[in-house]
Design an enzyme around this catalytic site. Structure first.
Site, mmCIF file in Angstrom:
data_model
loop_
_atom_site.group_PDB
_atom_site.id
_atom_site.type_symbol
_atom_site.label_atom_id
_atom_site.label_comp_id
_atom_site.label_asym_id
_atom_site.label_seq_id
_atom_site.Cartn_x
_atom_site.Cartn_y
_atom_site.Cartn_z
ATOM 1 N N LEU A 177 -3.770 -6.220 -5.161
ATOM 2 C CA LEU A 177 -2.792 -5.137 -5.039
ATOM 3 C C LEU A 177 -1.519 -5.588 -4.314
ATOM 4 C CD1 LEU A 177 -2.361 -2.100 -5.566
ATOM 5 C CD2 LEU A 177 -3.222 -1.697 -3.249
ATOM 6 N N ASP A 178 -0.377 -5.345 -4.927
ATOM 7 C CA ASP A 178 0.936 -5.653 -4.333
ATOM 8 C C ASP A 178 1.108 -7.122 -3.972
ATOM 9 O OD1 ASP A 178 1.619 -2.980 -4.556
ATOM 10 O OD2 ASP A 178 0.933 -2.485 -2.546
ATOM 11 N N ALA A 179 0.322 -7.984 -4.607
ATOM 12 C CA ALA A 179 0.393 -9.411 -4.267
ATOM 13 C C ALA A 179 0.746 -10.283 -5.465
ATOM 14 C CB ALA A 179 -0.938 -9.862 -3.666
ATOM 15 N N GLY A 195 0.801 -1.218 0.000
ATOM 16 C CA GLY A 195 0.000 0.000 0.000
ATOM 17 C C GLY A 195 0.832 1.265 0.000
#
Lengths: 294, 294, 294, 294
Positions: free
Chosen positions: D237-239, D211
């Protein structure tokens, strides 16, 4: 070496290390040989030195159900494909337990680290003897019930002492030697008896600071990183094939004592990574460089 | 250098770098001097080389309300305490904008990195000129509107070309020089004009692999880490005080081309960290070693 | 703690750790206090958190010739300047030998590393006891003649067992505790008895992968580096002030077993660096963060 | 993509990436197929996920003299062996020049780094467009003669703007996208159009600090290393699958601004290593993890 001396038997596999002039069809030939004889490949890694046109390969296969008996694999391989492709090979079996001798002088940090690894089962080796030119570390060996042999090596007695050491190593069927901060230079004759089988730790990032007192030299030069290098011992001092290196940052505020303290932690881990790769049969030496399979 | 040439004015501070023989009361004397004159200390770092008994200090204080005018600080300091303690000092002001000349040959990677840093305001410097012994990188300088001067240095023309370069550097009031993979050796005379003011990047972890073609040598030696070293240039080639070093892991599977590619990324960052510390006035040189304040 | 329990007496020095609201004159006041009482400052490091306006300092001075007796230094300091500036302080003496308890479960690698360090004199500590919730590592303790106490902690017996542990720690005058891969969560009550005096090693780079089985989680997530974190234990699990972290590269070809093996080498060194800093009195905790003096 | 758009033609080779359930004979079958059709293998790397029993392979062979025409290789391979072994494959040719779109917001450091790499020929790609939700970096694009398209994405205009972006990317035949600190979240629909073809740089060592504002969080938590992570973008997100990570040490004395400055240097190199591996066709994605061939 004896097989399964310590009873720790896993699924048996064969490990073959090869190098030869590069040409078409090498991987296919080797994998076909293994497959045809009912071997299931567990790992295969190959590498080609594009400049020198040399092919390197490490292949490990499951021996359960393999159609060729252990002692005949080498001969069969050579006659089938090895000779045809001028392959130089080493053949190992996963249940061989290497016999390792540790040489020390008077610093204990690498010795403790080594003992903790094979005592806890991290390394599957036998250590029949610790050899030293000092008696300082004998109590540590005794705590762990390992034979400790003191050889008072010095200039005049070197030749004679080495002869005794070699006799002992032969009697104990030692497969490889680890110099765990052993501060004597081995003679050319001694080294030639264990080609690519003596692992040394040098306390600098070679080729910087070869020889004695590298931390003092590093301090004087004002470097911002210090390092350690593990390598196979050759007749050229500190110039053998490098197995592993690592470094740690230092600053102007680190005294020589700080460098020594920080360096010890490097020495332990850099030496141990080299021994691990040696035990796992992951190292091939060619032209004074190492190929380390992953 | 001109103050606030680019209008980027922050709270003004003074930065004092000191070294002198160590003795009791040095920190107290300096801090008392600043406090008595109504300066508020922002950062203070001191370091004592316990072996050589030398005291080093960097202190930065807020100038708003300070009772001594800029141009008199040095004199007052010396007469109050500097002379008494045999202090060697440098005094700087935070709103000075250093004038930096960049020397390049034909490789662009460090130049691009440098340009991106001062163009984006990461570095508060002025770059009046890029100097080169090749014309290769002129188009890059032009894109960014920076003067590019070509000096065809070679054996016979070296002395004469350097004289012209020195004249230009003087005219442009250059404070320090960055050799961004500049592949010519500067003469002793040239170097002596910019003591501890020429920053070079050497593409190895010195003292390993000095001189030409270090990546080729590293490949031949079979090292497992490669490095870069930024240092101040002295008359001894690749032997000046080291400012920063860093390394990256390599393996047998890296060709010389791979080493060069991976090394470039190191060179950029190791050179830039050195320039950053130089601009921030965080470097003190003593006995061919650097003290880098944090 | 007892002074010079082990007879290893060097030149005696005092170590003072301070933090307080930042303001002008702090360094000058402290150094003037020491100098006025005939103390020769050996090391001084200060740091200001510019955001929170907090001043931190570590100063060490030679006690030979110091005019104030050990037991009065604290009081004199407070009345002279400590109270005036609202300083929170810790005062230590270089010849105090800390008494350390080691808690383990069934993995030996950190324990071996710790034993090797104090056995060889690298750490100047006394280790009166090793405490465990398993009996697995008792033989190692015995080899080195260290008392080993087995406390069968489990859910129902936790409270009672911890009471017995606390009693033992008190009887043995334990100064600080090292959790060397101790796999039990200490109760809030236990933790509150040793504020910033329990050092844990967590086998991930926190805050990633808190809790159990971080190597398995790291493998699942496919990270390219794994890490270790040493920190002071607080009532919030794995959330205490971080003392040291380090990482090692991994690749897709590393199995969970490989991560565990590589991680162990990290755990040892990251834990030991934390203990070293603690013993050297180089750590100040503020707002759940550590200031580590160099 | 167009072949040899930029005329930079080297010896042509084919690159085949495969994954399938592991079984005996896979390597032999593939290498036999290539050899039988007169292809000379240049590089071969295989890897077996022993836990999930999946076989991965990257093989590159010289096309001069290869008996199958480019456009028929895929079909022939499938009918000969691919279908039999349920192989999923990607086939590439070394003279394809990928078309890359760069998305930026207002920070220039990654953009400068990317431009320097393809301008200097380090990366063999075409960059038809730079896309941004700000106009800040337009002057940089113009200096290098690259089209710059401004799409004022915001909550209400997101859907519509993304449609325009997708249209542009399609018109320009974009092969893959690099998010060079692009601070907008792409919609699920957008992401699904470029599976494993959008490379993002996140400024933390994921999974720590996902994040916004990771440097602020890292500062608050008091970590001793900060990191960067490049990954393929997925709808989580971001994964997405991690391609590369690296870290740099920090200390208590680093402010948030210092973390941001040090982190930028990491971001550049971690993103660029990922793009390099993508361009070289060295990445296979499986189960949200990457296999990175060497």
């Amino acid at each position: 070496m004896n097989k399964a001396e310590n009873g720790n038997i896993k699924k048996r596999s064969a490990i073959l290390l090869i190098h030869c002039p590069d040409r078409t069809g090498l991987v296919a030939s080797v994998t076909e040989f293994i497959g045809r004889n009912n071997g299931n490949i567990l790992y295969l890694e190959q590498y080609v030195d594009m400049e020198k046109k040399i092919f390197f390969m490490r292949v490990e296969w499951d021996l359960s159900g393999f159609l060729i008996a252990d002692e005949k694999i080498g001969v069969e391989f050579d006659s089938s494909i090895g000779n045809k492709f001028q392959m130089k090979k080493e053949l190992h079996f996963s249940d061989e337990i290497l016999r390792m001798a540790v040489f020390v002088s008077d610093m204990p940090h690498c010795l403790y680290d080594i003992i903790s690894r094979f005592s806890s089962g991290e390394w599957n080796v036998n250590v029949p003897v610790i050899i030293s030119n000092h008696q300082t570390l004998q109590p540590i060996a005794e705590k762990f019930g390992i034979d400790f042999k003191f050889f008072p090596v010095n200039k005049s007695a070197k030749h004679e002492q080495e002869k005794l050491e070699l006799k002992l190593l032969e009697d104990l069927k030692i497969d490889f030697i680890v110099l765990a901060r052993y501060m004597q230079i081995l003679s050319e004759d001694f080294v030639s008896r264990f080609p690519n089988k003596i692992i040394n730790i040098h306390h600098s990032f070679l080729p910087a600071f070869p020889g004695a007192k590298p931390y003092h030299s590093a301090y004087e030069r004002g470097v911002k990183v210090i390092g350690s290098t593990s390598h196979y011992v050759t007749v050229d001092l500190d110039a053998g094939p490098i197995i592993e290196q690592d470094v740690v940052r230092v600053s102007h505020s680190d005294s020589i004592q700080d460098l020594i303290r920080k360096g010890k932690d490097l020495e332990k881990v850099v030496l141990s990574r080299a021994v691990w790769n040696h035990i796992q049969r992951k190292i091939l030496v060619y032209d004074n460089r190492t190929v380390i399979f992953s």
